[in-house]
Design an enzyme around this catalytic site. Structure first.
Site, PDB file in Angstrom:
ATOM      1  N   ASN A 162      52.803  10.447  25.149  1.00  0.00           N
ATOM      2  CA  ASN A 162      51.884   9.737  25.946  1.00  0.00           C
ATOM      3  C   ASN A 162      51.584  10.789  27.201  1.00  0.00           C
ATOM      4  O   ASN A 162      52.677  10.700  28.056  1.00  0.00           O
ATOM      5  CB  ASN A 162      52.404   8.215  26.448  1.00  0.00           C
ATOM      6  CG  ASN A 162      51.389   7.869  27.539  1.00  0.00           C
ATOM      7  OD1 ASN A 162      50.218   8.298  27.903  1.00  0.00           O
ATOM      8  ND2 ASN A 162      51.909   6.874  28.264  1.00  0.00           N
ATOM      9  N   TRP A 163      50.621  11.565  27.107  1.00  0.00           N
ATOM     10  CA  TRP A 163      50.683  12.537  28.185  1.00  0.00           C
ATOM     11  C   TRP A 163      50.069  11.920  29.811  1.00  0.00           C
ATOM     12  O   TRP A 163      50.122  12.575  30.536  1.00  0.00           O
ATOM     13  CB  TRP A 163      49.615  13.500  27.683  1.00  0.00           C
ATOM     14  CG  TRP A 163      50.151  14.684  26.693  1.00  0.00           C
ATOM     15  CD1 TRP A 163      51.579  14.695  26.049  1.00  0.00           C
ATOM     16  CD2 TRP A 163      49.534  15.641  26.194  1.00  0.00           C
ATOM     17  NE1 TRP A 163      51.635  15.559  25.316  1.00  0.00           N
ATOM     18  CE2 TRP A 163      50.453  16.365  25.193  1.00  0.00           C
ATOM     19  CE3 TRP A 163      48.337  16.266  26.406  1.00  0.00           C
ATOM     20  CZ2 TRP A 163      50.243  17.551  24.454  1.00  0.00           C
ATOM     21  CZ3 TRP A 163      47.895  17.460  25.627  1.00  0.00           C
ATOM     22  CH2 TRP A 163      48.896  17.775  24.854  1.00  0.00           C
ATOM     23  N   LYS A 164      49.726  10.671  29.584  1.00  0.00           N
ATOM     24  CA  LYS A 164      49.100  10.187  30.772  1.00  0.00           C
ATOM     25  C   LYS A 164      48.122  10.709  31.050  1.00  0.00           C
ATOM     26  O   LYS A 164      47.307  11.430  30.534  1.00  0.00           O
ATOM     27  CB  LYS A 164      50.456   9.831  31.657  1.00  0.00           C
ATOM     28  CG  LYS A 164      51.534   9.018  31.052  1.00  0.00           C
ATOM     29  CD  LYS A 164      52.486   8.632  32.129  1.00  0.00           C
ATOM     30  CE  LYS A 164      53.816   8.180  31.627  1.00  0.00           C
ATOM     31  NZ  LYS A 164      54.397   6.948  32.170  1.00  0.00           N
ATOM     32  N   HIS A 181      49.653  -0.792  27.959  1.00  0.00           N
ATOM     33  CA  HIS A 181      50.842  -0.006  28.621  1.00  0.00           C
ATOM     34  C   HIS A 181      51.032  -0.617  29.932  1.00  0.00           C
ATOM     35  O   HIS A 181      50.140  -1.064  30.452  1.00  0.00           O
ATOM     36  CB  HIS A 181      50.334   1.562  28.620  1.00  0.00           C
ATOM     37  CG  HIS A 181      51.428   2.339  29.281  1.00  0.00           C
ATOM     38  ND1 HIS A 181      51.885   2.464  30.430  1.00  0.00           N
ATOM     39  CD2 HIS A 181      52.151   3.282  28.616  1.00  0.00           C
ATOM     40  CE1 HIS A 181      52.849   3.400  30.641  1.00  0.00           C
ATOM     41  NE2 HIS A 181      52.892   3.805  29.506  1.00  0.00           N
ATOM     42  N   GLU A 237      51.378   0.633  32.730  1.00  0.00           N
ATOM     43  CA  GLU A 237      50.752   1.120  33.974  1.00  0.00           C
ATOM     44  C   GLU A 237      49.230   0.714  33.814  1.00  0.00           C
ATOM     45  O   GLU A 237      48.575   0.571  34.913  1.00  0.00           O
ATOM     46  CB  GLU A 237      50.578   2.584  33.979  1.00  0.00           C
ATOM     47  CG  GLU A 237      51.812   3.256  34.043  1.00  0.00           C
ATOM     48  CD  GLU A 237      52.230   4.551  33.566  1.00  0.00           C
ATOM     49  OE1 GLU A 237      51.311   5.388  33.244  1.00  0.00           O
ATOM     50  OE2 GLU A 237      53.497   5.040  33.570  1.00  0.00           O
ATOM     51  N   GLU A 248      58.850  -1.386  26.339  1.00  0.00           N
ATOM     52  CA  GLU A 248      59.172  -0.445  27.457  1.00  0.00           C
ATOM     53  C   GLU A 248      59.396  -1.288  28.514  1.00  0.00           C
ATOM     54  O   GLU A 248      58.472  -2.025  29.303  1.00  0.00           O
ATOM     55  CB  GLU A 248      57.764   0.187  27.579  1.00  0.00           C
ATOM     56  CG  GLU A 248      57.459   1.169  26.349  1.00  0.00           C
ATOM     57  CD  GLU A 248      56.393   2.188  26.856  1.00  0.00           C
ATOM     58  OE1 GLU A 248      56.720   3.505  26.771  1.00  0.00           O
ATOM     59  OE2 GLU A 248      55.159   1.848  27.455  1.00  0.00           O
ATOM     60  N   GLY A 268      58.909   6.011  33.817  1.00  0.00           N
ATOM     61  CA  GLY A 268      58.718   6.940  34.664  1.00  0.00           C
ATOM     62  C   GLY A 268      59.805   6.951  36.026  1.00  0.00           C
ATOM     63  O   GLY A 268      59.445   7.298  37.019  1.00  0.00           O
ATOM     64  N   SER A 305      61.817   6.758  30.156  1.00  0.00           N
ATOM     65  CA  SER A 305      62.610   7.667  30.738  1.00  0.00           C
ATOM     66  C   SER A 305      63.593   8.076  29.549  1.00  0.00           C
ATOM     67  O   SER A 305      64.736   8.525  29.751  1.00  0.00           O
ATOM     68  CB  SER A 305      63.451   7.237  32.020  1.00  0.00           C
ATOM     69  OG  SER A 305      62.584   6.676  32.899  1.00  0.00           O
ATOM     70  N   GLY A 352      56.890  11.321  30.420  1.00  0.00           N
ATOM     71  CA  GLY A 352      57.084  12.445  31.075  1.00  0.00           C
ATOM     72  C   GLY A 352      57.788  13.407  30.136  1.00  0.00           C
ATOM     73  O   GLY A 352      57.380  14.848  30.249  1.00  0.00           O
TER      74      GLY A 352
HETATM   75  C1  PEP Z   1      55.412   5.923  28.756  1.00  0.00           C
HETATM   76  O1  PEP Z   1      54.585   6.295  29.529  1.00  0.00           O
HETATM   77  O2  PEP Z   1      55.304   5.387  28.084  1.00  0.00           O
HETATM   78  C2  PEP Z   1      56.838   6.113  29.293  1.00  0.00           C
HETATM   79  C3  PEP Z   1      57.848   5.698  28.487  1.00  0.00           C
HETATM   80  O3  PEP Z   1      57.032   7.073  30.226  1.00  0.00           O
HETATM   81  P1  PEP Z   1      58.343   7.626  30.543  1.00  0.00           P
HETATM   82  O4  PEP Z   1      58.800   8.350  29.413  1.00  0.00           O
HETATM   83  O5  PEP Z   1      58.041   8.993  31.639  1.00  0.00           O
HETATM   84  O6  PEP Z   1      59.128   6.753  31.239  1.00  0.00           O
END
Ligand code: PEP
Length: 265
Positions: free
Chosen positions: A9-11, A96, A98, A168, A174, A213, A235
């Site tokens: 997931n590049w966000k 997600h 976010e 998640e 993040g 993470s 990330g």
């Molecule tokens: C995500 O964006 O779904 C995610 C798990 O981010 P990160 O790996 O940066 O925590």
């Protein structure tokens, strides 16, 4: 047997130049694992076309980060599921954290988005997870079950079959703070039990991945449990070597790298 899956997931990151450099290096390093592990890259919408071309015939899928709850029409700023399907997307992230927290997507809206993705013939990756407060109050599974129930209300159990669930925990995304392997394994098991209570066999057959993470340094221990079918990586998916090392850790849970792949394409 559930095939592991690794999703990037590049966000809201990237540029034409950076995406090209990242993918060229990443694809070369992921090549040996593509038979053992399903993989997908979810770039921001404007880069779908570029990433689709770079993925070419690598066997790595294109994914999107969201899809509209509506089919078409007066929804400025939204992108429909059929558009994403036409662009070659196979997977779409839905719900997600976010999106839920920053853009106030309710369980009901997430359910409607999920239904659109299904109707367009793609695989939804349904993100579920509790806040820190919910975990501390012993309400983690109640929160997750209500997120799952919203999708069931929208699509019935049929909608969930062959989808991917991403566990998640909101407090781990993040933040650099990772759930322990035991927390992940226990929660995945509880999600499977919830699914199984609704439909026999669904808990066993559904792929449940962990996100929050994940890094090269903790991937092996997080993927160790048979409850964990892969990862949704934010990330760390922006660094070719880090993401490939996470892929290596996942592939190592199932099989030796397929050296014959190097001669394909
Ligand atoms: C995500 O964006 O779904 C995610 C798990 O981010 P990160 O790996 O940066 O925590």
């Amino acid at each position: 047997m559930r095939k592991p899956i690794l999703i990037a997931n590049w966000k809201m990151n990237g540029s034409l130049h950076a995406n090209q450099a990242l993918l060229v290096r990443m694809l070369a390093r992921l090549r040996p694992f593509r038979k053992a592990v399903d993989m997908a890259i979810c770039p921001p919408f404007p880069y779908l076309f570029q990433v689709r071309d770079l993925l070419g015939y690598t066997g790595i899928s294109l994914g999107a980060q969201n899809a509209s709850a509506a089919t078409s029409g007066a929804h400025t700023g939204e992108v429909s599921a059929t558009m994403l399907q036409e662009m070659g997307c196979r997977y779409v992230l839905v719900g997600h954290s976010e999106r839920r927290s920053l853009y106030h997507e309710s369980n009901g809206v997430v359910g409607a988005r999920f239904r659109q993705v299904r109707s367009a013939g793609m695989t939804p990756v349904l993100c579920v997870g509790e806040t820190l407060e919910e975990r501390e109050q012993g309400m983690a599974m109640a929160a997750i079950e209500s997120q799952l129930q919203a999708v069931i209300d929208e699509t019935g159990m049929a909608g969930l079959s062959d989808s991917v669930i991403a566990y998640e925990p909101v407090w781990a995304i993040g933040t650099g703070r990772t759930a322990t392997p035991e927390q992940v394994s226990d929660t995945h098991r509880a999600i499977r039990q919830f699914l199984e209570r609704h439909e026999a066999g669904l808990g066993e057959s559904t792929r449940i991945v962990y996100g929050g993470s994940v890094k090269a340094g903790n991937a092996a221990e997080l993927f160790q449990s048979s409850q964990v079918d892969g990862g949704l990586i934010g990330g760390a998916s922006l660094q070719a070597d880090e993401f490939s090392d996470i892929g290596t850790a996942l592939a190592n849970t199932v099989a030796e790298p397929d050296s014959e792949c190097d001669t394909l394409d």
